[in-house]
Scaffold this motif. Structure first.
Motif, PDB file in Angstrom:
ATOM      1  N   LYS A   1       0.815  -1.212   0.000  1.00  0.00           N
ATOM      2  CA  LYS A   1       0.000   0.000   0.000  1.00  0.00           C
ATOM      3  C   LYS A   1       0.860   1.278   0.000  1.00  0.00           C
ATOM      4  CE  LYS A   1      -3.982  -2.212   0.239  1.00  0.00           C
ATOM      5  NZ  LYS A   1      -4.983  -2.128   1.268  1.00  0.00           N
ATOM      6  N   ASP A   2       2.157   1.157   0.315  1.00  0.00           N
ATOM      7  CA  ASP A   2       3.039   2.329   0.240  1.00  0.00           C
ATOM      8  C   ASP A   2       3.148   2.861  -1.187  1.00  0.00           C
ATOM      9  OD1 ASP A   2       3.939   2.695   2.970  1.00  0.00           O
ATOM     10  OD2 ASP A   2       4.962   0.787   2.753  1.00  0.00           O
ATOM     11  N   ARG A   3       2.990   1.992  -2.160  1.00  0.00           N
ATOM     12  CA  ARG A   3       3.035   2.439  -3.559  1.00  0.00           C
ATOM     13  C   ARG A   3       1.870   3.390  -3.847  1.00  0.00           C
ATOM     14  NH1 ARG A   3       6.440  -1.111  -6.641  1.00  0.00           N
ATOM     15  NH2 ARG A   3       7.096  -2.939  -5.448  1.00  0.00           N
ATOM     16  N   PHE A   4       0.697   3.010  -3.328  1.00  0.00           N
ATOM     17  CA  PHE A   4      -0.477   3.867  -3.454  1.00  0.00           C
ATOM     18  C   PHE A   4      -0.252   5.187  -2.726  1.00  0.00           C
ATOM     19  CE2 PHE A   4      -4.278   5.540  -1.431  1.00  0.00           C
ATOM     20  CZ  PHE A   4      -5.196   5.608  -2.455  1.00  0.00           C
ATOM     21  N   ALA A   5       0.180   5.105  -1.470  1.00  0.00           N
ATOM     22  CA  ALA A   5       0.306   6.298  -0.632  1.00  0.00           C
ATOM     23  C   ALA A   5       1.326   7.283  -1.192  1.00  0.00           C
ATOM     24  CB  ALA A   5       0.671   5.898   0.789  1.00  0.00           C
ATOM     25  N   THR A   6       2.402   6.778  -1.784  1.00  0.00           N
ATOM     26  CA  THR A   6       3.411   7.666  -2.351  1.00  0.00           C
ATOM     27  C   THR A   6       2.799   8.599  -3.386  1.00  0.00           C
ATOM     28  OG1 THR A   6       5.187   6.063  -1.985  1.00  0.00           O
ATOM     29  CG2 THR A   6       5.567   7.747  -3.662  1.00  0.00           C
ATOM     30  N   VAL A   7       2.017   8.044  -4.297  1.00  0.00           N
ATOM     31  CA  VAL A   7       1.415   8.850  -5.362  1.00  0.00           C
ATOM     32  C   VAL A   7       0.251   9.682  -4.828  1.00  0.00           C
ATOM     33  CG1 VAL A   7       0.204   8.759  -7.580  1.00  0.00           C
ATOM     34  CG2 VAL A   7       2.160   7.262  -7.157  1.00  0.00           C
ATOM     35  N   ALA A   8      -0.600   9.074  -4.011  1.00  0.00           N
ATOM     36  CA  ALA A   8      -1.792   9.772  -3.532  1.00  0.00           C
ATOM     37  C   ALA A   8      -1.435  10.983  -2.681  1.00  0.00           C
ATOM     38  CB  ALA A   8      -2.674   8.813  -2.735  1.00  0.00           C
ATOM     39  N   MET A   9      -0.509  10.815  -1.737  1.00  0.00           N
ATOM     40  CA  MET A   9      -0.145  11.928  -0.862  1.00  0.00           C
ATOM     41  C   MET A   9       0.671  12.984  -1.598  1.00  0.00           C
ATOM     42  SD  MET A   9      -1.709  11.115   1.815  1.00  0.00           S
ATOM     43  CE  MET A   9      -2.795  10.079   0.846  1.00  0.00           C
ATOM     44  N   SER A  10       1.484  12.563  -2.545  1.00  0.00           N
ATOM     45  CA  SER A  10       2.214  13.541  -3.362  1.00  0.00           C
ATOM     46  C   SER A  10       1.241  14.403  -4.151  1.00  0.00           C
ATOM     47  CB  SER A  10       3.176  12.817  -4.310  1.00  0.00           C
ATOM     48  OG  SER A  10       4.167  12.107  -3.601  1.00  0.00           O
TER      49      SER A  10
ATOM     50  N   GLY B   1      -4.257   2.141   5.854  1.00  0.00           N
ATOM     51  CA  GLY B   1      -4.228   3.184   6.862  1.00  0.00           C
ATOM     52  C   GLY B   1      -2.823   3.482   7.342  1.00  0.00           C
ATOM     53  N   ALA B   2      -2.014   2.431   7.552  1.00  0.00           N
ATOM     54  CA  ALA B   2      -0.637   2.624   7.993  1.00  0.00           C
ATOM     55  C   ALA B   2       0.181   3.343   6.930  1.00  0.00           C
ATOM     56  CB  ALA B   2       0.001   1.284   8.336  1.00  0.00           C
TER      57      ALA B   2
ATOM     58  N   LEU C   1     -11.874   2.625  10.664  1.00  0.00           N
ATOM     59  CA  LEU C   1     -11.342   1.265  10.672  1.00  0.00           C
ATOM     60  C   LEU C   1     -12.432   0.219  10.439  1.00  0.00           C
ATOM     61  CD1 LEU C   1      -8.965   1.350  13.756  1.00  0.00           C
ATOM     62  CD2 LEU C   1      -8.296   1.282  11.356  1.00  0.00           C
ATOM     63  N   ILE C   2     -12.097  -0.786   9.633  1.00  0.00           N
ATOM     64  CA  ILE C   2     -12.896  -2.002   9.599  1.00  0.00           C
ATOM     65  C   ILE C   2     -12.830  -2.626  10.986  1.00  0.00           C
ATOM     66  CG2 ILE C   2     -12.904  -4.351   8.670  1.00  0.00           C
ATOM     67  CD1 ILE C   2     -12.201  -3.144   5.967  1.00  0.00           C
ATOM     68  N   VAL C   3     -13.934  -3.136  11.461  1.00  0.00           N
ATOM     69  CA  VAL C   3     -14.044  -3.528  12.862  1.00  0.00           C
ATOM     70  C   VAL C   3     -13.048  -4.614  13.252  1.00  0.00           C
ATOM     71  CG1 VAL C   3     -15.834  -5.276  12.502  1.00  0.00           C
ATOM     72  CG2 VAL C   3     -15.735  -4.018  14.667  1.00  0.00           C
ATOM     73  N   THR C   4     -12.595  -5.415  12.292  1.00  0.00           N
ATOM     74  CA  THR C   4     -11.684  -6.516  12.607  1.00  0.00           C
ATOM     75  C   THR C   4     -10.210  -6.154  12.434  1.00  0.00           C
ATOM     76  OG1 THR C   4     -11.937  -7.314  10.335  1.00  0.00           O
ATOM     77  CG2 THR C   4     -13.378  -8.290  12.010  1.00  0.00           C
ATOM     78  N   ALA C   5      -9.890  -4.884  12.256  1.00  0.00           N
ATOM     79  CA  ALA C   5      -8.493  -4.482  12.056  1.00  0.00           C
ATOM     80  C   ALA C   5      -7.615  -5.003  13.192  1.00  0.00           C
ATOM     81  CB  ALA C   5      -8.393  -2.968  11.979  1.00  0.00           C
ATOM     82  N   PRO C   6      -6.523  -5.726  12.888  1.00  0.00           N
ATOM     83  CA  PRO C   6      -5.675  -6.313  13.935  1.00  0.00           C
ATOM     84  C   PRO C   6      -4.949  -5.245  14.752  1.00  0.00           C
ATOM     85  CG  PRO C   6      -5.272  -7.359  11.808  1.00  0.00           C
ATOM     86  CD  PRO C   6      -6.091  -6.141  11.542  1.00  0.00           C
ATOM     87  N   SER C   7      -4.595  -5.609  15.973  1.00  0.00           N
ATOM     88  CA  SER C   7      -3.982  -4.659  16.893  1.00  0.00           C
ATOM     89  C   SER C   7      -2.652  -4.112  16.381  1.00  0.00           C
ATOM     90  CB  SER C   7      -3.771  -5.328  18.252  1.00  0.00           C
ATOM     91  OG  SER C   7      -2.945  -6.484  18.128  1.00  0.00           O
ATOM     92  N   GLY C   8      -1.878  -4.947  15.703  1.00  0.00           N
ATOM     93  CA  GLY C   8      -0.595  -4.488  15.191  1.00  0.00           C
ATOM     94  C   GLY C   8      -0.737  -3.358  14.195  1.00  0.00           C
ATOM     95  N   LYS C   9      -1.728  -3.469  13.331  1.00  0.00           N
ATOM     96  CA  LYS C   9      -1.953  -2.429  12.332  1.00  0.00           C
ATOM     97  C   LYS C   9      -2.517  -1.166  12.970  1.00  0.00           C
ATOM     98  CE  LYS C   9      -2.781  -5.838   8.680  1.00  0.00           C
ATOM     99  NZ  LYS C   9      -3.699  -6.321   7.640  1.00  0.00           N
TER     100      LYS C   9
ATOM    101  N   SER D   1      -1.953  -0.113  16.033  1.00  0.00           N
ATOM    102  CA  SER D   1      -0.841   0.546  16.722  1.00  0.00           C
ATOM    103  C   SER D   1       0.050   1.284  15.739  1.00  0.00           C
ATOM    104  CB  SER D   1      -0.012  -0.488  17.492  1.00  0.00           C
ATOM    105  OG  SER D   1      -0.769  -1.091  18.516  1.00  0.00           O
ATOM    106  N   GLN D   2       0.291   0.696  14.585  1.00  0.00           N
ATOM    107  CA  GLN D   2       1.131   1.332  13.585  1.00  0.00           C
ATOM    108  C   GLN D   2       0.527   2.649  13.117  1.00  0.00           C
ATOM    109  OE1 GLN D   2       1.804  -1.010  10.052  1.00  0.00           O
ATOM    110  NE2 GLN D   2       3.701   0.058   9.552  1.00  0.00           N
ATOM    111  N   MET D   3      -0.777   2.664  12.884  1.00  0.00           N
ATOM    112  CA  MET D   3      -1.440   3.905  12.473  1.00  0.00           C
ATOM    113  C   MET D   3      -1.362   4.966  13.560  1.00  0.00           C
ATOM    114  SD  MET D   3      -4.811   2.606  10.365  1.00  0.00           S
ATOM    115  CE  MET D   3      -5.012   0.969  11.038  1.00  0.00           C
ATOM    116  N   LEU D   4      -1.574   4.546  14.806  1.00  0.00           N
ATOM    117  CA  LEU D   4      -1.521   5.493  15.920  1.00  0.00           C
ATOM    118  C   LEU D   4      -0.126   6.085  16.073  1.00  0.00           C
ATOM    119  CD1 LEU D   4      -3.650   3.552  18.563  1.00  0.00           C
ATOM    120  CD2 LEU D   4      -4.274   5.715  17.452  1.00  0.00           C
TER     121      LEU D   4
END
Length: 368
Positions: free
Chosen positions: A62-71, A90-91, A108-116, A118-121
């Protein structure tokens, strides 16, 4: 922006135009392609490769998406991003928003795992969960529409990893195909990709189509769409020869990141996949968890469950005789195991790390 020849922006002529001063570059892309050492030979696939998208800066494609979208948002002077995620998008978006100085709001989708989560936070995103989002198609659709309205403010943009919502950012995902064409000494014949709403596989198909159209690749690989059985919107219709995706009443799969009962890019993906000669593949959640474990213990690849789906599909296809033993097969490994601690706990169920004294280690050796 990095001027290194391996910078993501070396593909700038194929990407939406963004002035150099607005181009973010946290190091997305240039991910390894590795030949399978054990799973391929064990399953009768002599040319099985893994594209390790966990090597991206936030550990998913998803970093490939974010690079272009945020730029693009920087270039447009937008200062507030609205998005939805089960975690990886999200991360990636939160990290790139942090670098750009853009406020990031994530439903967030309700089932988003805790690791992800935390990364967003950690990246400073503003988070909230939406009940039944990602499981109930009506709630999922209405949530998307609500976020779309929030993103229509002059200072804002909604960024969701689907062509139907964010076509500019999705162009960045096509770089997976451009890299694979560079990395394969002999072109791939099949590229297996996990499918949620369809954006990833559609981007990969369109990326290869670009190369074929330009004469840089002939022919392109077959795109193979893999889904958990409990989220069968695209894979089943493809196998049945249908020309459209099919919405389901409710997702029953537990594979985080691949829980989307709505169609999103499904119809476009069905058409694009059929043009490549590819098809769909359904795998059980148990097969996915088993492949997650095999990737770690047989290949040294630490993947989240969703990242193991493509490999599970390729193995199932070979066992069913759908692909040749010597076919050149690439499986996308899309996200890191660190992002989904519950799945790691499941894999390690019953494991123990005993403590021994130095005397015992000296006299008896390590415990068996």
């Amino acid at each position: 922006m990095s001027s290194h020849p391996n910078s993501f922006w070396r593909w700038s002529k194929r990407l939406p135009q963004v002035a150099p001063e607005h181009r973010l570059d946290l190091g997305a892309g240039c991910t390894p392609l590795v030949r399978s050492r054990r799973i391929g030979p064990a399953e009768g696939l002599s040319n099985l490769f893994f594209k390790i998208e966990t090597a991206n800066p936030t550990a998913s494609y998803k970093d490939r998406f974010a690079t272009v979208a945020m730029s693009h948002m920087l270039a447009e002077g937008q200062s507030r991003c609205v998005t939805t995620s089960s975690g990886n998008a999200g991360a990636a978006i939160a990290a790139h928003c942090a670098a750009a100085g853009i406020t990031c709001e994530v439903a967030l989708i309700v089932t988003a795992p805790s690791g992800k989560v935390s990364q967003m936070l950690v990246y400073g995103a503003e988070l909230y969960r939406v009940a039944d989002f990602g499981r109930d198609p009506d709630i999922t659709r209405e949530t998307f529409e609500q976020l779309k309205r929030r993103g229509e403010a002059p200072d804002a943009a909604m960024q969701i990893t689907a062509y139907c919502y964010s076509p500019v950012g999705m162009e960045g995902v096509k770089t997976i195909s451009y890299e694979l064409a560079e990395q394969m000494q002999t072109p791939a014949e099949h590229v297996f990709t996990p499918v949620c709403g369809g954006g990833l596989a559609l981007a990969v198909a369109r990326g290869f189509a670009d190369l074929v159209e330009d004469g840089a690749l002939t022919p392109g690989p077959k795109i193979e769409c893999v889904q958990p059985e409990g989220n069968n919107t695209v894979a089943g219709p493809l196998r049945e020869g249908m020309d459209q995706a099919t919405a389901i009443d409710r997702c029953t799969s537990e594979i985080s990141g691949l829980q989307c009962p709505s169609l999103l890019d499904g119809d476009a993906l069905v058409a694009a996949t059929q043009r490549t000669g590819g098809t769909g593949h359904l795998v059980s959640d148990e097969a996915v968890y088993a492949m997650q474990s095999r990737l770690a213990r047989e290949e040294g690849i630490f993947s989240e469950p969703a990242g193991a789906v493509a490999a599970a599909g390729a193995v199932a296809a070979r066992r069913s005789g759908l692909i040749r033993a010597d076919a050149r097969v690439v499986c996308l490994v899309t996200g890191s195991g660190f992002k989904d601690p519950p799945s790691v706990d499941r894999m390690l169920s019953g494991a123990d790390v005993p403590t021994v004294t130095l005397d015992a280690l000296t006299t008896e050796g390590p415990p068996s």
